[in-house]
Design an enzyme around this catalytic site. Sequence first.
Site, PDB file in Angstrom:
ATOM      1  CG  HIS A 184    -111.333 -50.438 -10.494  1.00  0.00           C
ATOM      2  ND1 HIS A 184    -110.080 -50.735 -10.970  1.00  0.00           N
ATOM      3  CD2 HIS A 184    -111.908 -49.669 -11.434  1.00  0.00           C
ATOM      4  CE1 HIS A 184    -109.909 -50.188 -12.153  1.00  0.00           C
ATOM      5  NE2 HIS A 184    -111.005 -49.525 -12.458  1.00  0.00           N
ATOM      6  CB  CYS A 185    -113.353 -50.002  -3.913  1.00  0.00           C
ATOM      7  SG  CYS A 185    -114.258 -48.556  -4.406  1.00  0.00           S
ATOM      8  CB  ALA A 186    -110.646 -54.159  -5.599  1.00  0.00           C
TER       9      ALA A 186
END
Length: 387
Positions: A345-347
Amino acid sequence: MRELRTGRRITYLDHAATSWPKPEPVIEAVVHAMTDAGGNPGRSAHVLALAASRLILEARTDVAALLGVPDARDVAFMPGCTAGLNLALKGLLRPGDRVVVGSTEHNAVSRPLHALAQAGVRVDVVQTDSAGRIDPDAVERSVAEALTTAVVCQHASNVLGTIQPVGDLADIAHAAGAYLVVDGAQGAGHLKVNLATLGADAYVASGHKGLLGPQGVGVLYLAPGVDAVELTQGGGGSNSEDPVQPTARPDRYEAGTPNTPGIAGLAAAVRLLMAEGDAIRAEEQRLVRMLHEQLLEIPGLRVLGPPPGEERVPVLSVVHARVAADRIAFELDAKYGIAVRAGLHCAPWAHETAGTAGCGAVRFGVGYGVTQGDIELAVQAMREVCA
Ligand code: PLP
């Protein structure tokens, strides 16, 4: 559940990535901007350009009203939250400066900070607990260690759903003479935001998530007197004779032709949120709580972030002891027509914090238009996929 024009049915639970479907007034406003207000705002003086200029003026006023910004000129339209965060961070920080940041940030923050670190900015990460809760005392201790230019935090985590104590962090930052920069991508819309009292010196929102607007538009708020240097110059209609970028807001930060249809759509969404935001938020909270409680009953499933009963934004990520996250997401899509997002999640920082960096998670994003039937279908599908 919605039916696409192709006849395919979809239960959309990926609102944390982007809200869908967009409310009808948003689609109408985009079409209106392209058909009846299709000139270039702030340039020509003909009817189509003036209509576009008026549209943007009204949009700015409405966004400011929704977010509690007293002077609409402190609101600048951006191509997205990522662009606004890059502007706030790179516009405020110089080599030799120091930043204190939480450990659940999206890469829209961690990557610009990485680039700034390579240019000589010191970046110190304060570890949150595994549910993503930041301890304000730990931030205060970190800020006290050395001269700090900015504290940077999320309003809410796009993986864990955790809401950060922005007001406390603002007090800590300000007591040390530092700025507070807030990534509001998962906050605005899902949470009621009042920037007149929140304490953020920079607050950046995504237009296409909880704010229900089209993709390709975001909002940058800079408090009065916060002198971020613009990253882009030129392309604008004001002070054409001048070789330098205008210093007046918002022109300083809005180089080039804006995304007028996107801004029009965002304004329509904002008007909807002003009228119905409380009811929308209450329903999101009811549904995410229901999803949370029912998913917890599935053997082998771990729900990340705060437990039920503790406040969160309507984002819920899960990992299963045996079934891989991408397998779950694939089966939900292929067998049940349920749209979720698997992976990091791009995190990656948030997943490291939760202990899921190696495996990723399946994220359910609840939002506007999701029904109780959607939640029931998702829970039933999860029972079967995880069996
Ligand atoms: N920050 C967070 C916490 C997000 O969840 C996202 C979107 O995924 C972003 C920033 C980037 O937002 P945008 O898509 O508007 O650039």
